[in-house]
Design an enzyme around this catalytic site. Structure first.
Site, PDB file in Angstrom:
ATOM      1  N   GLU A  43      -5.001  80.337  65.671  1.00  0.00           N
ATOM      2  CA  GLU A  43      -3.922  79.443  66.086  1.00  0.00           C
ATOM      3  C   GLU A  43      -4.383  78.611  67.284  1.00  0.00           C
ATOM      4  O   GLU A  43      -5.024  79.113  68.193  1.00  0.00           O
ATOM      5  CB  GLU A  43      -2.673  80.254  66.461  1.00  0.00           C
ATOM      6  CG  GLU A  43      -1.492  79.378  66.884  1.00  0.00           C
ATOM      7  CD  GLU A  43      -0.265  80.181  67.287  1.00  0.00           C
ATOM      8  OE1 GLU A  43       0.839  79.600  67.276  1.00  0.00           O
ATOM      9  OE2 GLU A  43      -0.405  81.375  67.618  1.00  0.00           O
ATOM     10  N   LYS A 113       4.713  75.431  61.720  1.00  0.00           N
ATOM     11  CA  LYS A 113       5.318  76.671  62.205  1.00  0.00           C
ATOM     12  C   LYS A 113       6.839  76.549  62.171  1.00  0.00           C
ATOM     13  O   LYS A 113       7.424  75.655  62.771  1.00  0.00           O
ATOM     14  CB  LYS A 113       4.820  76.953  63.629  1.00  0.00           C
ATOM     15  CG  LYS A 113       5.159  78.332  64.162  1.00  0.00           C
ATOM     16  CD  LYS A 113       4.466  78.523  65.513  1.00  0.00           C
ATOM     17  CE  LYS A 113       4.608  79.935  66.043  1.00  0.00           C
ATOM     18  NZ  LYS A 113       3.872  80.087  67.341  1.00  0.00           N
ATOM     19  N   CYS A 154       1.554  82.677  63.269  1.00  0.00           N
ATOM     20  CA  CYS A 154       1.883  83.595  64.358  1.00  0.00           C
ATOM     21  C   CYS A 154       3.317  84.143  64.299  1.00  0.00           C
ATOM     22  O   CYS A 154       3.617  85.023  63.513  1.00  0.00           O
ATOM     23  CB  CYS A 154       1.596  82.914  65.698  1.00  0.00           C
ATOM     24  SG  CYS A 154       1.438  84.077  67.091  1.00  0.00           S
TER      25      CYS A 154
END
Length: 276
Positions: A43, A113, A154
């Site tokens: 990331e 995300k 994440c």
């Protein structure tokens, strides 16, 4: 057997954006000699993980980092899950975006995300991505020569609904560029990758930045790979480096046949669907 070779690159992140690409190249030069099929990056691999950096480092799709990653996938003839980078859209919004390229350098996957990292752990980590980032709104599954794979970033991985939606769309592997921190990493990183693997009977791969104790945000590191039975098959420490993991995708169908969790869901009582 249906073998796939993964190389996970746990990279240090420096302030100069394109220097980070050079670091990735130095590792690709090495792992490409190992006949790997898929290479994964962390990331924000080209941007120090500080929210004030996100708009500064942001670039549109097709920008210099995107272009470099596309060219690297083509040069080394690998699938490249290019971690994530700050993406700037035409409205001025910034996203934490993960791209995937095929062996010809064509983009085959893109995930913004969905769940922004806004937390305040008493006595531990505090962070608020939503100060600078906009949330994505799509479940991401892409096709490869090996089958379908899912992609998230994440904090997304903490939400079991998202992993299940990827699996319902056919994913047998879930790739997660992630940067857990020194508060959440020690207790939750391995636990989440093993849990999602067992619940969904998939392989899970988490690729993290190397730890830099002098940075404002300190990564836990410990890039990991877990099989559909919940076994940890690869687990790094906190240092910069790489690991190569060979998996047999036939294990997915074998486990799903022996323990048919997905088929035994009570869809007459509950359902999970993506709202389009």
């Amino acid at each position: 057997m249906k073998l796939v070779r993964f190389a996970q690159l746990q990279l240090s992140v420096v302030e100069e954006k394109m220097k980070n690409v050079e670091i990735a190249v130095s590792f690709l030069d090495v792992v490409s000699r190992e006949n790997v099929d898929i290479v994964t990056l962390p990331e924000m691999f080209c941007c120090p993980y500080q929210k004030e950096n996100f708009p500064v480092y942001a670039e549109p799709e097709g920008g210099e980092v995107w272009t470099a990653c596309s060219e690297l996938a083509k040069k080394y003839k690998v699938y490249l899950s290019a971690g994530s980078i700050p993406e700037l859209d035409d409205k001025g919004q910034v996203f934490n975006t993960a791209y995937v390229f095929d062996r010809a350098g064509q983009q085959i996957g893109k995930h913004r995300k969905m769940h922004l990292f806004d937390i305040n752990v008493r006595g531990g980590q505090q962070f608020k991505e939503s100060d600078m980032l906009t949330a994505g709104n799509s479940v991401t599954v892409f096709d490869t020569e090996f089958g379908k794979m899912g992609l998230c970033v994440c904090y997304d991985f903490r939400f079991p609904e998202l992993a299940r939606l990827m699996v319902l769309q056919g994913a047998e592997i879930i790739l997660v560029p992630g940067a857990f921190n020194m508060t959440t990493g020690p207790i939750h990183w391995e636990l989440l990758f093993r849990s999602r693997a067992v619940d969904n009977q998939v392989f899970t791969f988490g690729t993290a930045p190397a730890r830099d104790g002098c940075s404002q945000y300190v990564s836990w590191g410990h890039s990991i790979a877990v099989d559909p039975w919940g076994n940890v098959i690869s687990h790094m420490d906190e240092k910069e480096g790489y690991t190569i993991t060979e998996i047999d995708l036939e294990i997915v169908s074998r486990i799903r046949n022996q323990l048919p969790l997905l088929n035994q869901r009570r869809t007459d009582i509950y359902t999970l669907t993506e709202i389009k």
